[in-house]
Write an enzyme that holds these catalytic residues in place. Structure first.
Site, PDB file in Angstrom:
ATOM      1  N   ARG A  63       0.836  -1.199   0.000  1.00  0.00           N
ATOM      2  CA  ARG A  63       0.000   0.000   0.000  1.00  0.00           C
ATOM      3  C   ARG A  63       0.878   1.259   0.000  1.00  0.00           C
ATOM      4  NH1 ARG A  63      -1.692   0.791   4.449  1.00  0.00           N
ATOM      5  NH2 ARG A  63      -0.863  -0.941   5.676  1.00  0.00           N
ATOM      6  N   LYS A 204      -8.730  -3.160   1.032  1.00  0.00           N
ATOM      7  CA  LYS A 204      -8.632  -2.144   2.067  1.00  0.00           C
ATOM      8  C   LYS A 204      -9.487  -0.920   1.766  1.00  0.00           C
ATOM      9  CE  LYS A 204      -5.927  -4.295   4.902  1.00  0.00           C
ATOM     10  NZ  LYS A 204      -6.514  -4.901   6.129  1.00  0.00           N
ATOM     11  N   HIS A 224     -10.181  -4.082  12.659  1.00  0.00           N
ATOM     12  CA  HIS A 224      -9.120  -4.671  11.841  1.00  0.00           C
ATOM     13  C   HIS A 224      -8.574  -5.847  12.634  1.00  0.00           C
ATOM     14  CE1 HIS A 224      -4.932  -4.188   9.822  1.00  0.00           C
ATOM     15  NE2 HIS A 224      -5.700  -4.986   9.117  1.00  0.00           N
ATOM     16  N   SER A 242      -0.818  -5.248   9.603  1.00  0.00           N
ATOM     17  CA  SER A 242      -0.261  -6.282   8.748  1.00  0.00           C
ATOM     18  C   SER A 242       1.133  -6.662   9.231  1.00  0.00           C
ATOM     19  CB  SER A 242      -0.185  -5.782   7.299  1.00  0.00           C
ATOM     20  OG  SER A 242      -1.475  -5.540   6.795  1.00  0.00           O
ATOM     21  N   LYS A 246      -1.934 -11.706  12.688  1.00  0.00           N
ATOM     22  CA  LYS A 246      -3.377 -11.965  12.748  1.00  0.00           C
ATOM     23  C   LYS A 246      -3.745 -13.272  12.041  1.00  0.00           C
ATOM     24  CE  LYS A 246      -5.040  -8.301  10.812  1.00  0.00           C
ATOM     25  NZ  LYS A 246      -3.735  -7.792  10.338  1.00  0.00           N
ATOM     26  N   THR A 247      -3.308 -13.377  10.784  1.00  0.00           N
ATOM     27  CA  THR A 247      -3.669 -14.558  10.002  1.00  0.00           C
ATOM     28  C   THR A 247      -3.032 -15.816  10.578  1.00  0.00           C
ATOM     29  OG1 THR A 247      -3.893 -13.206   8.002  1.00  0.00           O
ATOM     30  CG2 THR A 247      -3.630 -15.579   7.696  1.00  0.00           C
ATOM     31  N   ASP A 261      -9.120 -10.906   8.928  1.00  0.00           N
ATOM     32  CA  ASP A 261      -8.672  -9.514   8.810  1.00  0.00           C
ATOM     33  C   ASP A 261      -9.700  -8.443   9.171  1.00  0.00           C
ATOM     34  OD1 ASP A 261      -6.428  -7.849   8.147  1.00  0.00           O
ATOM     35  OD2 ASP A 261      -7.439  -7.274   6.305  1.00  0.00           O
ATOM     36  N   ARG A 341       2.504 -12.375  -0.765  1.00  0.00           N
ATOM     37  CA  ARG A 341       1.138 -12.595  -0.279  1.00  0.00           C
ATOM     38  C   ARG A 341       0.481 -13.779  -0.962  1.00  0.00           C
ATOM     39  NH1 ARG A 341      -1.337  -9.363   3.924  1.00  0.00           N
ATOM     40  NH2 ARG A 341       0.031  -7.559   4.199  1.00  0.00           N
TER      41      ARG A 341
END
Length: 535
Positions: A63, A204, A224, A242, A246-247, A261, A341
């Protein structure tokens, strides 16, 4: 609609295909198999030996937050928290840029997809995603909710995305900062993304729109976060930016996955229960998405078996090079970016919850990759500390997550997602406070960053130890353990934890020079206090 009117999604006002058709060839709702064939035919990607489609995002592999804008008009003027995270954009320049983007579609094949953001229909946002790349359309199929069999797809569209990496803006003419841009027009329900092939901008930008619409229209708190649930239906949330885990941490074979997410937490008077067998299902929490978007640098089957197994036909890998003379992906290769990713549908996770809803969370984990190595690996927060750390959103930006970030750097991101949260941070914080107090949720702070020193000196926290600490919190193994109080931060630290060496629990014990630890901890605690006064 005046400035005090809650922002609502448009209904039928975003039909740019009808209003500005310039002779493009529109292809609607292709299947994943058809989109993979299109992507390969167009030279957009190659198949890995797992069956996943491998694509490169080009110049941008993350991003670029400073190139994200929101149209400032009579609706958003007094609603959005304007600043570095939410930069204003002129509505007239938006309309001009919009028309130029559509005109640029002339004579080209354009892929159109209808989808929904939000697992609960009554709160879902109906999407139309228009892309010039087949693999971006496949990404949209993966990441958002697919229509159920027999579900009508010709109803009113509430949010339209136009995504064209080949379109470069002219900053002098268009009012952008560079040739790449993401611009949200919340009043018209249109999002323009150009000049960048990074697919994460698609998901996003929808998240950003939901983060305005849901709180103002439905009193729903957007978060988030990742979410999973235990065998007794107890939900756990994992909040973090990120790269903080989290994942990875939510993908637990023993706890079914709700999502990795983005979720919404509805208020008490909206809680809906459905009769399932002999019981009731609490739907306080719902996933916004239909897929996962995991970082995969150094991914291996042993440490992250669920994610590794999800990379198969129907998944997309981004910026992951192949081993020489093969179609086998080298997950250790960061030559293109550290932000490699994979996007895959939720149903690629064997124990994913369907539909992706859950009860109000019993446990909430704040994930911070502490670049200075001074935060405890796990600490129990009081309700006031939970509110403070939610507002702080302290972590370190991980290499490659954002363009231009070449080494980890400390940052504060209120609500653990300030760049996606257009309303004032304290608006979301007030909703968070009300919910954890009502539900009695226990909040924990987890340091997934460094121990024994700062970056370059200390070592990264062991994933196995982090999982053991989270498991101990979830199973109640810490309930009867004595806690000490950290001198600088006032955090409650367990004195022991199953599966974790005792000396790791208090971070000062991992430092060779205790005085240096105290100095670094004092400096960070002072930065926390200063930041809270600014919010």
């Amino acid at each position: 609609m005046n400035a005090t009117t809650p922002i609502e999604p448009s209904s039928g006002s975003t039909d740019i295909l009808a209003r500005h058709d310039q002779g493009a060839h529109y292809v609607y709702d292709l299947s994943p198999e058809e989109l993979v064939d299109e992507a390969i035919k167009n030279g957009e990607g190659r198949l890995a030996d797992t069956g996943a489609l491998v694509c490169n995002t080009g110049k941008f592999s993350g991003r670029t937050p400073k190139d994200r804008f929101i149209v400032r008009d009579e609706v958003t003027d007094q609603t959005v928290a304007w600043g570095d995270d939410n930069q204003p954009f002129d509505p007239i320049q938006f309309d001009t840029l919009h028309k130029r983007m559509v005109a640029n579609l002339a004579g080209r094949t354009v892929y159109v997809r209808y989808a929904r953001a939000g697992a609960l229909n009554q709160y879902g946002l109906r999407l139309r995603i228009i892309t010039t790349l087949a693999w971006h359309n496949l990404f949209s199929y993966i990441m958002f909710l697919r229509p159920e069999p027999g579900e009508a797809t010709d109803g009113p569209v509430e949010l339209t995305l136009l995504v064209d990496p080949s379109f470069s803006a002219d900053p002098a003419l268009d009012g952008t900062r560079h040739s790449n841009f993401t611009i949200l027009n919340l009043s018209k329900g249109v999002i323009l993304i150009g000049g960048t092939g990074y697919a994460g901008a698609i998901k996003k930008s929808v998240f950003s729109a939901l983060n305005v619409w849901l709180p103002l229209k439905h009193n729903i708190l957007p978060l988030h976060c990742a979410a999973n649930k235990g065998s007794q239906g107890d939900t756990a949330l994992f909040l973090g930016l990120s790269g903080t885990g989290k994942t990875t941490l939510s993908a637990d074979p023993t706890r079914p996955l709700i999502g990795d997410d983005e979720h919404g937490w509805i208020s008490e008077n909206q809680v809906r229960t459905d009769q399932v067998g002999l019981g009731q299902v609490d739907q306080s929490l719902f996933n916004f998405e239909g897929g996962c978007y995991a970082q995969v640098l150094n991914l291996n089957r042993e440490q992250e078996p669920q994610i590794f197994s999800a990379i198969k036909s129907g998944a997309i890998l981004e910026n992951t090079p192949f081993l020489p003379n093969s179609t086998t992906v080298d997950f250790s290769d960061s030559s293109l970016t550290a932000n490699t990713r994979c996007a895959y549908p939720l149903n690629h996770i064997v124990n994913a919850v369907t539909p992706s809803v859950g009860s109000a969370p019993k446990h909430i984990f704040f994930l911070s990759a502490d670049a200075f190595g001074v935060l405890p690996p796990i600490s129990r927060l009081t309700p006031q500390q939970a509110l403070d750390y939610f507002l702080l959103g302290y972590t370190a930006k991980i290499t490659g997550t954002e363009q231009g970030v070449t080494s980890p750097m400390a940052t504060f991101s209120p609500c653990f997602g300030a760049v996606f949260m257009p309303l004032p941070a304290r608006t979301y914080a007030a909703m968070f406070k009300q919910r954890i107090e009502r539900c009695g949720s226990q909040v924990w702070l987890i340091n997934t960053g460094w121990k024994g020193g700062s970056i370059g000196i200390g070592k990264r926290m062991s994933l196995a130890h982090t999982r053991a600490m989270i498991d101990a919190a979830l199973t109640g193994a810490l309930d009867s353990i004595p806690f000490d109080q950290h001198t600088e931060f006032g955090l409650a630290i367990p004195t022991q934890c199953p599966g974790v060496p005792t000396e790791l629990l208090n971070p000062i014990n991992t430092w060779e020079y205790k005085g240096m630890y105290q100095l670094s901890a004092r400096r960070l605690a002072s930065a926390f206090a200063q930041k809270l006064t600014e919010l």
